[in-house]
Design an enzyme around this catalytic site. Structure first.
Site, mmCIF file in Angstrom:
data_model
loop_
_atom_site.group_PDB
_atom_site.id
_atom_site.type_symbol
_atom_site.label_atom_id
_atom_site.label_comp_id
_atom_site.label_asym_id
_atom_site.label_seq_id
_atom_site.Cartn_x
_atom_site.Cartn_y
_atom_site.Cartn_z
ATOM 1 N N ALA A 11 50.822 32.944 41.349
ATOM 2 C CA ALA A 11 51.301 31.564 41.240
ATOM 3 C C ALA A 11 50.410 30.719 40.352
ATOM 4 O O ALA A 11 50.891 29.913 39.546
ATOM 5 C CB ALA A 11 51.409 30.942 42.629
ATOM 6 N N HIS A 34 23.065 22.827 48.468
ATOM 7 C CA HIS A 34 22.479 23.678 49.504
ATOM 8 C C HIS A 34 22.655 23.020 50.866
ATOM 9 O O HIS A 34 22.443 21.814 50.994
ATOM 10 C CB HIS A 34 20.993 23.884 49.222
ATOM 11 N N ASP A 86 56.101 35.226 36.442
ATOM 12 C CA ASP A 86 56.210 36.676 36.616
ATOM 13 C C ASP A 86 57.000 37.359 35.515
ATOM 14 O O ASP A 86 56.798 38.540 35.226
ATOM 15 C CB ASP A 86 56.860 36.989 37.968
ATOM 16 N N GLY A 93 52.210 50.938 51.179
ATOM 17 C CA GLY A 93 51.611 50.159 50.106
ATOM 18 C C GLY A 93 50.399 49.387 50.590
ATOM 19 O O GLY A 93 50.506 48.526 51.464
#
Length: 457
Positions: free
Chosen positions: A322, A446, A314, A177
């Site tokens: 989460a 920046h 879920d 996976g």
């Protein structure tokens, strides 16, 4: 035992709902049968990121000479890495528990079972006690998918849970996976010197992420020694004796366009995904409507087909993340309190904490193509950010913005550190449906890596 609201599951959705309910004066009870914090805090997000940060420090020391720093023969202590991971988890779970308690929430660290609903009240049994509540939030999370591979039950293998508790490193590891979890563990073990092979059924790793950036990340890790086998199906597993016959190793048989073959490794990590936990706590006693994929059907306020019963995290199947669960819990509690709110899935950030990180929000090019939505992609090397160049010697990366025909920001995808920290800037632009010209008017500090969005705009 009468309460205004009961929450089953103490993960990110559950403990967030408990905190918000308690803070708003609701009498709340939170049931968690394992550990407060759920999978995320105890065996997912937090422990893996703690390990990955140790690996990142090691990577930085190995490449210190690029920055004019001499650091000879870096080494690591696995037991100390694991000990720090445990300490971090313990500190954070303790903090969550203390916060929930501070709002007057009753925490019951036992398994709750839903018995049914009648007369506008939901009945729950737990450890010999009976509870009646007006509202119920079900936040039971997910568990690891174990595919039906022949021979799997006869071999010793890791899931993410076991991989987080190792005492020693294997020399070789096969990961089945190449999704988020698989790639994060591949990154960790590769940094620590393990020979890693990733086998993925799809034609690219990180299926839900931007395909072009995923391929760039894969190429980077291939340079570091990880072997990737894409479009490859694992067809059988078995244990075989090592060369000297002293130990057992795992043989992974596979098939792909080139034919059949096998890989042998000391350890095997199963990482093919997760599925919502829907059984074992009486959910069937509520007879909730489900989606075509078998997930609990909810509306924009996270309410199920049974009035007063909500589902978050879920269990809904929208996003097994989460941060999505936290927002869903907020929406559900607001609905209980009568506050106007609605869940939006337009801008859910996805992050892979490899080194470099990859992050995305909004639509990918592949998703827009499937939907038939016209768009244009603006791509820029991360080297257009002065801060990125200063901190990433000899490392490439990419920022990609996807714009609609009217220049509305549809999606943003970044490969390069710290993608996880800057993706929220793009998420706000996507959620607020800003056009490129509107977003460009924002003043970016920046030098920051986040300025890459300004440059792309």
């Amino acid at each position: 035992m009468k309460f205004d609201i009961a929450i089953i599951g103490g993960g990110p959705a559950g403990y967030t709902a408990a905190e918000r309910a308690g803070a708003n004066g609701l009498k709340a009870v939170l049931f968690e049968k394992k550990a407060i914090g759920g999978v995320c805090l105890n065996e997912g997000c937090i422990p893996t990121k703690t390990l990955l940060y140790s690996a990142k420090i090691l990577d930085s020391i190995k490449t210190a000479s690029k920055y004019g720093i001499s650091a000879e023969s870096p080494s690591f202590d696995l037991s100390k890495i694991m000990s720090r991971k445990d300490k971090t988890v313990k500190m954070l779970t303790g903090g969550v528990k203390m916060t929930v308690n501070s709002y007057g929430v009753t925490i019951v660290e036992k398994e709750a079972v839903i018995e049914g609903e009648s007369g506008g009240l939901i009945r729950i049994a737990c450890d010999g006690e009976k509870y009646e509540v007006k509202y119920l939030l079900v936040c039971t999370g997910s568990d690891t998918v174990i595919p039906p591979i022949p021979g799997l039950s006869e071999v010793s293998y890791w899931t993410s849970r076991e991989a987080l508790e190792i005492k020693e490193l294997p020399k070789t590891l096969v990961i089945i996976g190449g999704g988020v979890i698989g790639m994060e563990f591949a990154s960790f073990f590769n940094s620590l010197g393990v020979e890693v092979t990733v086998i993925e059924m799809l034609d690219e790793i990180l299926g839900g992420m931007d395909k072009e950036l995923s391929a760039m990340l894969r190429a980077e890790y291939a340079k570091r020694g990880i072997k990737f086998m894409l479009d490859t199906k694992v067809v059988a597993l078995s244990e075989v004796a090592s060369g000297n016959g002293d130990t057992q190793q795992i043989q992974v048989n596979y098939e792909n366009a080139e034919g059949a073959g096998f890989v042998i490794a000391e350890r095997l990590l199963m990482s093919v995904g997760r599925r919502p936990v829907t059984k074992g706590f009486g959910l069937e006693n509520l007879n909730l409507d489900k989606t075509a994929r078998g997930n609990i059907q909810v509306d924009g306020q996270m309410q199920t087909s049974v009035p007063g019963v909500y589902a978050c995290g879920d269990l809904t199947g929208f996003s097994l993340l989460a941060h999505t669960a936290v927002r869903e819990a907020e929406v559900a509690v607001h609905a209980v309190l009568g506050k106007k709110d609605c869940m939006s899935y337009r801008a859910i950030p996805g992050v892979v904490y490899t080194n470099p990180e990859i992050a995305g929000v909004g639509d990918t090019e592949e998703a827009l193509q499937r939907k038939g939505i016209p768009y244009r992609a603006v791509k820029l090397p991360m080297a257009y950010s002065g801060r990125f160049v200063a901190e990433n010697e000899g490392i490439n990366g990419m920022c990609k913005l996807l714009l609609a025909e009217d220049n509305t920001v549809l999606g943003a995808h970044v490969l390069g550190n710290p993608a996880s920290e800057i993706i929220t800037l793009a998420g706000m632009a996507v959620e607020l449906k800003l056009t490129a010209s509107e977003w460009k008017k924002m003043v970016f500090p920046h030098p920051t890596v986040g300025e890459i969005f300004k440059e792309a705009l």
